[in-house]
Design an enzyme around this catalytic site. Structure first.
Site, PDB file in Angstrom:
ATOM      1  N   GLU A   1       1.549   6.324  -7.125  1.00  0.00           N
ATOM      2  CA  GLU A   1       0.452   7.207  -7.515  1.00  0.00           C
ATOM      3  C   GLU A   1       0.908   8.667  -7.510  1.00  0.00           C
ATOM      4  OE1 GLU A   1      -2.784   6.414  -4.898  1.00  0.00           O
ATOM      5  OE2 GLU A   1      -3.081   4.360  -5.624  1.00  0.00           O
TER       6      GLU A   1
ATOM      7  N   TYR B   1       0.813  -1.216   0.000  1.00  0.00           N
ATOM      8  CA  TYR B   1       0.000   0.000   0.000  1.00  0.00           C
ATOM      9  C   TYR B   1       0.852   1.275   0.000  1.00  0.00           C
ATOM     10  CZ  TYR B   1      -4.443   2.415   0.447  1.00  0.00           C
ATOM     11  OH  TYR B   1      -5.540   3.201   0.196  1.00  0.00           O
TER      12      TYR B   1
END
Length: 219
Positions: free
Chosen positions: A148, A141
């Protein structure tokens, strides 16, 4: 309801498994050359899977799924923004190496997440898969967040050059929307959403480890 959720999770697992397998095979056969057309090869399936993931928010709202709303909403929306707004709208971004890395990380998590939820929907607990679900997110994550943020950063020059999503609205007073500024604000918001989601996943993991310890103690 169990049948519907089972079919949904199975479809998502099949879709993400196909993407993950396809990307891995292409990387093994073509190496770095596979980065250039990753999006063109698996982009459509990726878009379909992410659009379907909007149903997961609806599942929580309707009480069909007992997951928390806000972490689920953050996870789904951040992917939709990155995929459809940042990557799909800029053809120059689609051949970037970071897009391949991002898709790999997303699907690495999803090929574990969806079978876990599938088994949970039908009341089956597979210990190894449960442990992996509550553990794999720890490296994946945060790495996904970095990917991102970097994807957004890489896209900024293209949004600035082409003026994509930049508008001037003639209201009672002139309003201009310069989309690169919006993306820069979004880059700041992403880590905050990640910290909230990670905190939620950590609480779930601690609860899982506590219950697992109690079960082992009883045995």
């Amino acid at each position: 309801m169990k049948i519907y959720l089972s079919v949904y999770y199975l479809l998502q697992f099949c879709g993400h498994s196909w993407i993950f397998t396809n990307m891995t095979a292409r990387l093994l056969f073509f190496g770095k050359d596979s980065f250039a057309d990753t999006f063109y090869t698996i982009g459509l399936v990726m878009q379909v899977c992410q659009l379907l993931s909007v149903l997961e928010i609806l599942h929580v709202v309707l009480g069909m799924d007992q997951q928390s709303f806000l972490p689920k909403f953050i996870q789904v929306t951040e992917r939709l923004v990155i995929l459809f707004v940042v990557i799909s709208s800029q053809e120059e971004m689609q051949s970037k190496c970071i897009v391949c890395v991002l898709f790999f990380l997303w699907n690495l998590w999803d090929v574990i997440r969806y079978p876990y939820h599938l088994l949970s929907a039908v009341g089956i607990d597979y210990p190894a898969l449960t442990w992996l679900y509550h553990t794999l997110w720890i490296p994946v994550y945060p790495l996904s967040l970095l990917a991102e943020v970097y994807t957004v950063y890489e896209s900024l020059p293209y949004f600035e050059a082409f003026g994509t999503f930049c508008y001037k609205m003639a209201l009672p007073f002139a309003v201009s929307i310069y989309f690169p500024y919006v993306l820069k604000v979004y880059e700041v918001i992403l880590p905050a959403g990640m910290l909230y989601t990670c905190n939620h996943l950590l609480l779930e993991r601690n609860l899982y480890l506590k219950q697992r310890h109690l079960k082992l103690k009883v045995k």
